[in-house]
Design a protein around this motif. Structure first.
Motif, PDB file in Angstrom:
ATOM      1  N   LEU A 127       0.816  -1.215   0.000  1.00 35.88           N
ATOM      2  CA  LEU A 127       0.000   0.000   0.000  1.00 35.88           C
ATOM      3  C   LEU A 127       0.846   1.259   0.000  1.00 35.88           C
ATOM      4  O   LEU A 127       0.662   2.155  -0.847  1.00 35.88           O
ATOM      5  N   PHE A 128       1.789   1.378   0.938  1.00 33.18           N
ATOM      6  CA  PHE A 128       2.582   2.602   1.042  1.00 33.18           C
ATOM      7  C   PHE A 128       3.393   2.856  -0.217  1.00 33.18           C
ATOM      8  O   PHE A 128       3.463   3.986  -0.715  1.00 33.18           O
ATOM      9  N   ASP A 129       4.031   1.809  -0.736  1.00 35.06           N
ATOM     10  CA  ASP A 129       4.875   1.988  -1.913  1.00 35.06           C
ATOM     11  C   ASP A 129       4.045   2.317  -3.144  1.00 35.06           C
ATOM     12  O   ASP A 129       4.433   3.176  -3.950  1.00 35.06           O
ATOM     13  N   GLN A 130       2.902   1.670  -3.308  1.00 34.43           N
ATOM     14  CA  GLN A 130       2.055   1.978  -4.457  1.00 34.43           C
ATOM     15  C   GLN A 130       1.520   3.404  -4.370  1.00 34.43           C
ATOM     16  O   GLN A 130       1.471   4.115  -5.378  1.00 34.43           O
ATOM     17  N   GLU A 131       1.126   3.821  -3.181  1.00 32.23           N
ATOM     18  CA  GLU A 131       0.668   5.208  -3.027  1.00 32.23           C
ATOM     19  C   GLU A 131       1.787   6.185  -3.373  1.00 32.23           C
ATOM     20  O   GLU A 131       1.548   7.217  -4.030  1.00 32.23           O
ATOM     21  N   ARG A 132       3.000   5.879  -2.937  1.00 30.43           N
ATOM     22  CA  ARG A 132       4.142   6.751  -3.238  1.00 30.43           C
ATOM     23  C   ARG A 132       4.358   6.864  -4.744  1.00 30.43           C
ATOM     24  O   ARG A 132       4.521   7.972  -5.280  1.00 30.43           O
ATOM     25  N   LYS A 133       4.349   5.734  -5.430  1.00 28.86           N
ATOM     26  CA  LYS A 133       4.613   5.743  -6.864  1.00 28.86           C
ATOM     27  C   LYS A 133       3.500   6.454  -7.643  1.00 28.86           C
ATOM     28  O   LYS A 133       3.784   7.174  -8.610  1.00 28.86           O
ATOM     29  N   ILE A 134       2.278   6.240  -7.230  1.00 27.18           N
ATOM     30  CA  ILE A 134       1.153   6.902  -7.904  1.00 27.18           C
ATOM     31  C   ILE A 134       1.283   8.411  -7.799  1.00 27.18           C
ATOM     32  O   ILE A 134       1.139   9.145  -8.785  1.00 27.18           O
ATOM     33  N   THR A 135       1.581   8.890  -6.598  1.00 28.70           N
ATOM     34  CA  THR A 135       1.727  10.333  -6.402  1.00 28.70           C
ATOM     35  C   THR A 135       2.947  10.869  -7.145  1.00 28.70           C
ATOM     36  O   THR A 135       2.881  11.905  -7.827  1.00 28.70           O
ATOM     37  N   ALA A 136       4.073  10.162  -7.027  1.00 24.80           N
ATOM     38  CA  ALA A 136       5.311  10.619  -7.664  1.00 24.80           C
ATOM     39  C   ALA A 136       5.217  10.633  -9.187  1.00 24.80           C
ATOM     40  O   ALA A 136       5.874  11.431  -9.850  1.00 24.80           O
ATOM     41  N   SER A 137       4.385   9.756  -9.745  1.00 23.59           N
ATOM     42  CA  SER A 137       4.252   9.693 -11.199  1.00 23.59           C
ATOM     43  C   SER A 137       3.574  10.928 -11.771  1.00 23.59           C
ATOM     44  O   SER A 137       3.780  11.284 -12.933  1.00 23.59           O
ATOM     45  N   GLY A 138       2.727  11.573 -10.969  1.00 21.82           N
ATOM     46  CA  GLY A 138       1.957  12.710 -11.453  1.00 21.82           C
ATOM     47  C   GLY A 138       0.781  12.307 -12.325  1.00 21.82           C
ATOM     48  O   GLY A 138       0.077  13.166 -12.866  1.00 21.82           O
ATOM     49  N   LEU A 139       0.528  11.005 -12.442  1.00 24.98           N
ATOM     50  CA  LEU A 139      -0.527  10.523 -13.324  1.00 24.98           C
ATOM     51  C   LEU A 139      -1.866  10.362 -12.618  1.00 24.98           C
ATOM     52  O   LEU A 139      -2.883  10.103 -13.266  1.00 24.98           O
ATOM     53  N   ASP A 140      -1.874  10.522 -11.307  1.00 18.99           N
ATOM     54  CA  ASP A 140      -3.100  10.316 -10.547  1.00 18.99           C
ATOM     55  C   ASP A 140      -4.221  11.264 -10.978  1.00 18.99           C
ATOM     56  O   ASP A 140      -5.400  10.946 -10.836  1.00 18.99           O
ATOM     57  N   VAL A 141      -3.858  12.428 -11.525  1.00 23.15           N
ATOM     58  CA  VAL A 141      -4.863  13.431 -11.902  1.00 23.15           C
ATOM     59  C   VAL A 141      -5.755  12.965 -13.053  1.00 23.15           C
ATOM     60  O   VAL A 141      -6.828  13.541 -13.284  1.00 23.15           O
ATOM     61  N   TYR A 142      -5.342  11.944 -13.758  1.00 26.58           N
ATOM     62  CA  TYR A 142      -6.108  11.479 -14.911  1.00 26.58           C
ATOM     63  C   TYR A 142      -7.149  10.422 -14.554  1.00 26.58           C
ATOM     64  O   TYR A 142      -7.981  10.070 -15.396  1.00 26.58           O
ATOM     65  N   PHE A 143      -7.125   9.928 -13.326  1.00 23.10           N
ATOM     66  CA  PHE A 143      -7.980   8.795 -12.976  1.00 23.10           C
ATOM     67  C   PHE A 143      -9.202   9.208 -12.167  1.00 23.10           C
ATOM     68  O   PHE A 143      -9.117  10.042 -11.269  1.00 23.10           O
ATOM     69  N   ASP A 144     -10.314   8.571 -12.515  1.00 20.65           N
ATOM     70  CA  ASP A 144     -11.562   8.791 -11.774  1.00 20.65           C
ATOM     71  C   ASP A 144     -11.623   7.922 -10.527  1.00 20.65           C
ATOM     72  O   ASP A 144     -12.403   8.193  -9.622  1.00 20.65           O
ATOM     73  N   GLY A 145     -10.805   6.888 -10.493  1.00 23.39           N
ATOM     74  CA  GLY A 145     -10.742   6.018  -9.329  1.00 23.39           C
ATOM     75  C   GLY A 145      -9.401   5.333  -9.253  1.00 23.39           C
ATOM     76  O   GLY A 145      -8.774   5.069 -10.289  1.00 23.39           O
ATOM     77  N   ILE A 146      -8.934   5.068  -8.041  1.00 19.36           N
ATOM     78  CA  ILE A 146      -7.662   4.375  -7.827  1.00 19.36           C
ATOM     79  C   ILE A 146      -7.898   3.261  -6.822  1.00 19.36           C
ATOM     80  O   ILE A 146      -8.435   3.499  -5.733  1.00 19.36           O
ATOM     81  N   GLU A 147      -7.510   2.044  -7.205  1.00 23.42           N
ATOM     82  CA  GLU A 147      -7.698   0.885  -6.340  1.00 23.42           C
ATOM     83  C   GLU A 147      -6.368   0.151  -6.179  1.00 23.42           C
ATOM     84  O   GLU A 147      -5.740  -0.236  -7.179  1.00 23.42           O
ATOM     85  N   ILE A 148      -5.933  -0.037  -4.931  1.00 26.34           N
ATOM     86  CA  ILE A 148      -4.737  -0.827  -4.620  1.00 26.34           C
ATOM     87  C   ILE A 148      -5.217  -2.109  -3.950  1.00 26.34           C
ATOM     88  O   ILE A 148      -5.815  -2.059  -2.868  1.00 26.34           O
TER      89      ILE A 148
END
Length: 232
Positions: A127-148
């Motif tokens: 969870l922590f690492d995936q959240e870090r990578k999602i935020t660091a990628s800058g791509l989270d703004v394109y998604f309507d939903g995020i599921e880990i």
């Protein structure tokens, strides 16, 4: 066929590089244990440990680090120096801080699709690492939903495509792993689009499905909009 309304995207090795970081760490690990085991033998032991441990620790860097330590204990017959264990732990921490590098064409593709389809990021791992990578990628703004999630199977896709859309029959899953992203999505009734990556982890290897009209393969993620246009 029902119109496609929802697109699911895998993260690691679909949106950004991931497996190459693991391979570089494997090389570092092999160097540390070079005096005790040949590289090929060590990697076989490591993969076996990962296969055992994924049921206990899940997917991701932490489980991989513990598997490296377990392998080091095995191949040295419990004689592994403390300094080597310390370096393995350091290697794991380095992985958790590694920069996130989006793959070519990813951002342009997401920009082109946003607003036309519901975009859902579906990734498994720590969870922590995936959240870090999602935020660091800058791509989270394109998604309507995020599921880990802890794992991906047909029920995972049925649930998530119903939660974020109108069900799997009107959804498409895009990913690099046949085993995790494509086969279970097809079993759930969704479309599956395989985008091969340059490296495949041993535990993710699988054969392409045969006789599945909802299965597609593209050379790179930039071809997904063209595929969707053909299917519409």
């Amino acid at each position: 066929m029902a119109a496609i309304t929802t697109l699911g995207f895998d993260a690691d090795d679909t949106l950004w590089h991931n497996e190459r970081v693991f391979r570089l760490t494997e090389d570092r690990f092999a160097s540390l244990l070079a005096g005790y085991s040949e590289s090929s033998h060590l990697r076989e032991h490591l993969l076996a440990a990962e296969r055992r441990n994924v049921l206990h620790y899940g997917f991701g860097v932490k489980g991989f680090t513990l598997s490296m330590i377990e392998t080091a204990i095995e191949v040295t017959e419990r004689q592994v120096p403390v300094d080597v264990i310390a370096e393995i732990l350091e290697a794991g921490r380095d992985m958790l801080q590694h920069p996130v590098e989006p793959l070519p064409r990813v951002e342009d593709t997401l920009k082109a699709l946003k607003g036309i389809y519901r975009l859902v990021l579906i990734t498994k791992g720590d969870l922590f690492d995936q959240e870090r990578k999602i935020t660091a990628s800058g791509l989270d703004v394109y998604f309507d939903g995020i599921e880990i999630v802890s794992d991906k199977n047909a029920e995972t896709y049925r649930t998530l495509f119903s939660r974020h859309g109108s069900g799997p029959t009107e959804a498409m899953m895009v990913g690099n792993s046949l085993k995790s992203d494509i086969l279970p999505a097809l079993d759930a009734g969704a479309y599956g689009v395989h985008v091969p990556y340059e490296i495949t982890w041993g535990l993710e290897e699988a054969d392409e499905p045969q006789g599945k009209d909802r299965f597609h393969r593209v050379d790179h993620i930039g071809k997904v909009p063209q595929l969707l246009a053909r299917l519409s």
